[in-house]
Design an enzyme around this catalytic site. Structure first.
Site, PDB file in Angstrom:
ATOM      1  N   LYS A 227       1.709  -3.385  -9.036  1.00  0.00           N
ATOM      2  CA  LYS A 227       0.927  -2.289  -8.442  1.00  0.00           C
ATOM      3  C   LYS A 227       0.794  -2.493  -6.934  1.00  0.00           C
ATOM      4  O   LYS A 227       0.105  -3.404  -6.473  1.00  0.00           O
ATOM      5  CB  LYS A 227      -0.477  -2.198  -9.048  1.00  0.00           C
ATOM      6  CG  LYS A 227      -1.086  -0.849  -8.644  1.00  0.00           C
ATOM      7  CD  LYS A 227      -2.568  -0.790  -8.671  1.00  0.00           C
ATOM      8  CE  LYS A 227      -3.258  -1.338  -7.486  1.00  0.00           C
ATOM      9  NZ  LYS A 227      -3.083  -0.583  -6.225  1.00  0.00           N
TER      10      LYS A 227
ATOM     11  N   GLU B  62      -4.170 -15.077  -4.164  1.00  0.00           N
ATOM     12  CA  GLU B  62      -3.908 -15.266  -2.729  1.00  0.00           C
ATOM     13  C   GLU B  62      -4.897 -14.373  -2.007  1.00  0.00           C
ATOM     14  O   GLU B  62      -4.729 -13.146  -1.978  1.00  0.00           O
ATOM     15  CB  GLU B  62      -2.470 -14.839  -2.390  1.00  0.00           C
ATOM     16  CG  GLU B  62      -1.388 -15.596  -3.128  1.00  0.00           C
ATOM     17  CD  GLU B  62      -1.092 -16.959  -2.509  1.00  0.00           C
ATOM     18  OE1 GLU B  62      -1.727 -17.326  -1.508  1.00  0.00           O
ATOM     19  OE2 GLU B  62      -0.226 -17.653  -3.050  1.00  0.00           O
TER      20      GLU B  62
ATOM     21  N   CYS C  54      -3.503 -12.106   6.483  1.00  0.00           N
ATOM     22  CA  CYS C  54      -4.476 -12.938   5.754  1.00  0.00           C
ATOM     23  C   CYS C  54      -4.716 -14.258   6.459  1.00  0.00           C
ATOM     24  O   CYS C  54      -5.834 -14.754   6.502  1.00  0.00           O
ATOM     25  CB  CYS C  54      -3.975 -13.180   4.345  1.00  0.00           C
ATOM     26  SG  CYS C  54      -2.279 -13.796   4.329  1.00  0.00           S
TER      27      CYS C  54
ATOM     28  N   GLU D 114     -14.244 -12.303   7.505  1.00  0.00           N
ATOM     29  CA  GLU D 114     -12.876 -11.857   7.756  1.00  0.00           C
ATOM     30  C   GLU D 114     -12.928 -10.416   8.254  1.00  0.00           C
ATOM     31  O   GLU D 114     -13.446  -9.536   7.555  1.00  0.00           O
ATOM     32  CB  GLU D 114     -12.050 -11.927   6.464  1.00  0.00           C
ATOM     33  CG  GLU D 114     -10.607 -11.546   6.707  1.00  0.00           C
ATOM     34  CD  GLU D 114      -9.770 -11.506   5.435  1.00  0.00           C
ATOM     35  OE1 GLU D 114     -10.277 -11.041   4.400  1.00  0.00           O
ATOM     36  OE2 GLU D 114      -8.591 -11.914   5.488  1.00  0.00           O
TER      37      GLU D 114
HETATM   38  P1  NAD Z   1      -8.139  -5.397  -1.731  1.00  0.00           P
HETATM   39  O1  NAD Z   1      -8.629  -6.581  -2.473  1.00  0.00           O
HETATM   40  O2  NAD Z   1      -9.072  -4.311  -1.445  1.00  0.00           O
HETATM   41  O3  NAD Z   1      -6.916  -4.724  -2.508  1.00  0.00           O
HETATM   42  C1  NAD Z   1      -5.772  -5.465  -2.879  1.00  0.00           C
HETATM   43  C2  NAD Z   1      -5.113  -4.784  -4.054  1.00  0.00           C
HETATM   44  O4  NAD Z   1      -5.998  -4.851  -5.169  1.00  0.00           O
HETATM   45  C3  NAD Z   1      -4.819  -3.311  -3.843  1.00  0.00           C
HETATM   46  O5  NAD Z   1      -3.590  -3.007  -4.482  1.00  0.00           O
HETATM   47  C4  NAD Z   1      -5.965  -2.625  -4.573  1.00  0.00           C
HETATM   48  O6  NAD Z   1      -5.668  -1.339  -5.032  1.00  0.00           O
HETATM   49  C5  NAD Z   1      -6.193  -3.568  -5.730  1.00  0.00           C
HETATM   50  N1  NAD Z   1      -7.528  -3.554  -6.329  1.00  0.00           N
HETATM   51  C6  NAD Z   1      -8.694  -3.114  -5.789  1.00  0.00           C
HETATM   52  N2  NAD Z   1      -9.708  -3.288  -6.672  1.00  0.00           N
HETATM   53  C7  NAD Z   1      -9.172  -3.861  -7.782  1.00  0.00           C
HETATM   54  C8  NAD Z   1      -9.701  -4.319  -9.025  1.00  0.00           C
HETATM   55  N3  NAD Z   1     -10.995  -4.218  -9.317  1.00  0.00           N
HETATM   56  N4  NAD Z   1      -8.855  -4.876  -9.920  1.00  0.00           N
HETATM   57  C9  NAD Z   1      -7.545  -5.022  -9.643  1.00  0.00           C
HETATM   58  N5  NAD Z   1      -6.986  -4.596  -8.487  1.00  0.00           N
HETATM   59  C10 NAD Z   1      -7.786  -4.036  -7.557  1.00  0.00           C
HETATM   60  O7  NAD Z   1      -7.474  -5.987  -0.408  1.00  0.00           O
HETATM   61  P2  NAD Z   1      -6.755  -5.178   0.746  1.00  0.00           P
HETATM   62  O8  NAD Z   1      -7.800  -4.544   1.577  1.00  0.00           O
HETATM   63  O9  NAD Z   1      -5.660  -4.323   0.194  1.00  0.00           O
HETATM   64  O10 NAD Z   1      -6.030  -6.366   1.521  1.00  0.00           O
HETATM   65  C11 NAD Z   1      -6.655  -7.119   2.455  1.00  0.00           C
HETATM   66  C12 NAD Z   1      -7.064  -8.456   1.886  1.00  0.00           C
HETATM   67  O11 NAD Z   1      -5.924  -9.132   1.335  1.00  0.00           O
HETATM   68  C13 NAD Z   1      -7.586  -9.387   2.961  1.00  0.00           C
HETATM   69  O12 NAD Z   1      -8.731 -10.039   2.498  1.00  0.00           O
HETATM   70  C14 NAD Z   1      -6.431 -10.371   3.161  1.00  0.00           C
HETATM   71  O13 NAD Z   1      -6.830 -11.619   3.681  1.00  0.00           O
HETATM   72  C15 NAD Z   1      -5.881 -10.479   1.792  1.00  0.00           C
HETATM   73  N6  NAD Z   1      -4.492 -10.974   1.799  1.00  0.00           N
HETATM   74  C16 NAD Z   1      -4.243 -12.256   1.387  1.00  0.00           C
HETATM   75  C17 NAD Z   1      -2.936 -12.771   1.425  1.00  0.00           C
HETATM   76  C18 NAD Z   1      -2.639 -14.185   1.001  1.00  0.00           C
HETATM   77  O14 NAD Z   1      -1.463 -14.508   0.823  1.00  0.00           O
HETATM   78  N7  NAD Z   1      -3.629 -15.030   0.820  1.00  0.00           N
HETATM   79  C19 NAD Z   1      -1.887 -11.957   1.854  1.00  0.00           C
HETATM   80  C20 NAD Z   1      -2.173 -10.656   2.257  1.00  0.00           C
HETATM   81  C21 NAD Z   1      -3.489 -10.173   2.222  1.00  0.00           C
END
Ligand code: NAD
Length: 487
Positions: A193, A267, A301, A399
């Site tokens: 997804k 992650e 991230c 963050e």
């Molecule tokens: P997010 O957690 O809001 O969303 C990430 C994904 O999860 C999206 O596809 C979203 O639709 C989905 N999602 C949302 N709620 C969910 C739920 N309850 N159950 C399952 N899936 C759900 O994060 P974001 O705003 O898209 O991304 C930014 C975040 O991602 C930042 O905190 C960043 O640090 C982190 N990030 C981490 C890494 C890493 O490798 N550690 C890499 C990239 C981004």
């Protein structure tokens, strides 16, 4: 490039770059269905949502929103394809991955432009960073597919089965590659997804997956927002969940899966520290700090969002940083000279503004690019940094996921380590010093999954990436990244 005047020293205000627009435009359909069992299908939910170009605010396409029946269908396809794919010889699986890597390279320009239009990142990043790393991940894992016995010390690793994979919006195609390549190499099938604001490149990759004749059901892509993600993560058919995103959502997924024995990779977010010692090569360190936080609008991230500078060089370092910041070009992400593109969504822009406002209210001093004209349409936030930051300030703790740096100082190596580790996160860190012994001593003491020395934001498919503490667990890339996908 034209020079408008001749004052010394050079600063960004003296120079104007001629426009260098990327002219190629990929074909974008008006609507995209769900990729299930090798075909694009209308969503049974009947729901669609818009995907927007954040640099203009214009709609690019309508995307299907997968509901429960759709996720069930994708899981059924993945489950049906699993036994045959698991029995497919490693050499054959490797060939499929190799073919996909080659097709991704052939379509790199189309995909890079699409990534930039859908996500807002500068074309020079999607072209020179994202797409090469995407292809590299598939090439690298193509090589592992027939060597898994050697990866795991003579044992015969078996695939887990159906993997539910959920990814964020900051490196859309790269995150998809980091998830798909090891899962497929190890003989698993996948329901992926993408993030709701950046689904297009994954859907265009699905067409390449069709072209290379990957057996139907091995990869399924369901689009939608958090509700769809929850359905994927908690589906009973899933045998492994891999999630990249925020710590808050990662925690929720972990709670939901707690009653089941499902292997999980998380992650998550970060608040990584870049430590600059007085004996560092200063110009290099400034460049590293700049790319560490302002690269990809700080939508990284592992962004080095906390800068710790040894007190004796704080003043000249901040001056150099300010001068370098003034030279950054913010604007049209499709211009090849642009350094800082658009913020991915209105929601993310609001969050950045709120946290920057909190930093000012708490007494930190904001240094920004006030004179920089920003485009009128779309979502923008210029690179900036805070000085006078206390460890208790929200800009030192939370963050921001935007181009906002918090600068602090330290007097001794011990204080640097203490301050760097004083965060619930532990994704990455940077150490800048001329002394090899100091590099190893400080790196060893960092609570971080990745530590870069005299460089920052370097990625490679054979190098494991991942965090500690609230930045998650499990690794992606390298031998370590395979472990999550085998029994
Ligand atoms: P997010 O957690 O809001 O969303 C990430 C994904 O999860 C999206 O596809 C979203 O639709 C989905 N999602 C949302 N709620 C969910 C739920 N309850 N159950 C399952 N899936 C759900 O994060 P974001 O705003 O898209 O991304 C930014 C975040 O991602 C930042 O905190 C960043 O640090 C982190 N990030 C981490 C890494 C890493 O490798 N550690 C890499 C990239 C981004």
């Amino acid at each position: 490039m034209t020079r408008t005047d001749t004052p010394e020293p050079l600063s960004g205000a003296d120079w104007q770059y001629s426009p260098a627009p990327e002219r190629f435009r990929p074909e974008i359909d008006a609507e995209y269905g769900l990729f299930i069992d090798g075909e694009f299908k209308e969503p049974r939910s009947g729901k669609m949502f818009d995907t927007i170009n954040p640099a203009t605010g214009d709609r690019l396409a309508r995307i299907a929103e997968a509901g429960e029946d759709d996720v069930d269908a994708a899981m059924a396809a993945a489950r049906a394809a699993a036994p045959r794919w698991a029995k497919t010889k490693g050499t054959e699986r490797g060939k499929y991955l190799f073919r996909l890597a080659r097709r991704l390279q052939e379509c790199a320009r189309e995909l890079a432009v699409l990534e930039t239009m859908d996500g807002g990142k500068p074309i020079k990043e999607s072209r020179d960073v994202d797409l090469p790393l995407v292809a590299q991940h598939f090439f690298y894992h193509a090589g592992w597919a027939d060597k898994l016995r050697w990866a795991f010390g003579g044992r015969e690793p078996r695939p887990r089965g159906v993997c539910g994979q959920i990814i964020p919006w900051n490196f859309p195609l790269m995150m998809a590659a980091w998830k798909l390549a090891p899962a497929l190499a190890c003989g698993n099938t996948v329901v992926l997804k993408p993030a709701e604001t950046t689904s297009l490149t994954a859907l265009h990759m699905a067409r390449l997956i069709q072209e290379i004749d990957l057996p139907p059901g091995v990869v399924n892509i369901v689009t939608g927002a958090g509700d769809t993600g929850r359905l994927v993560a908690t589906h009973p058919a899933v045998r492994k969940v891999a999630f990249t995103g925020s710590t808050a959502v990662g925690r929720r997924i972990m709670e939901e899966l707690a009653p089941r024995e499902i292997p999980l990779t998380l992650e998550l977010g970060g608040k990584s520290a870049n430590i600059v010692f007085a004996d560092a090569a200063i110009e290099q360190a400034v460049e590293g700090v700049v790319s560490g936080i302002w690269f990809n609008q700080g939508h990284v991230c592992c962004a080095g969002s906390r800068l710790l500078v040894e007190e004796s060089i704080l003043e000249p370092f901040v001056a150099a940083l300010r001068e370098r910041m003034a030279q950054l070009r913010v604007g049209d992400p499709l211009d090849k000279n642009t350094d800082v593109g658009a913020i991915n969504s209105k929601a993310q822009l609001d969050r950045i503004r709120t946290l920057v406002g909190e930093g000012q209210a708490e007494g930190a001093i904001l240094h920004d690019m006030q004179s920089t004209p920003l485009p009128e349409k779309g979502w923008w936030f210029p690179p900036c940094f805070f000085t006078g930051v206390q460890p208790s300030h929200s800009v030192a703790r939370e963050e921001i996921f935007g181009p906002v740096l918090s600068v602090m100082s330290f007097r001794t190596p011990d204080e640097a380590v203490r301050r760097a580790n004083a965060t619930p996160y532990g994704l990455a860190a940077g150490v800048w010093t001329d002394k090899g012994s100091k590099v190893f001593e400080i790196a060893r003491r960092m609570d971080a999954g990745v530590v870069w020395c005299n460089t920052y934001n370097q990625f490679d498919a054979c190098s494991p990436f991942g965090g500690v503490k609230e930045s998650g667990f499990g690794r992606e890339g390298g031998l370590h990244g395979l472990r999550g996908y085998v029994r």
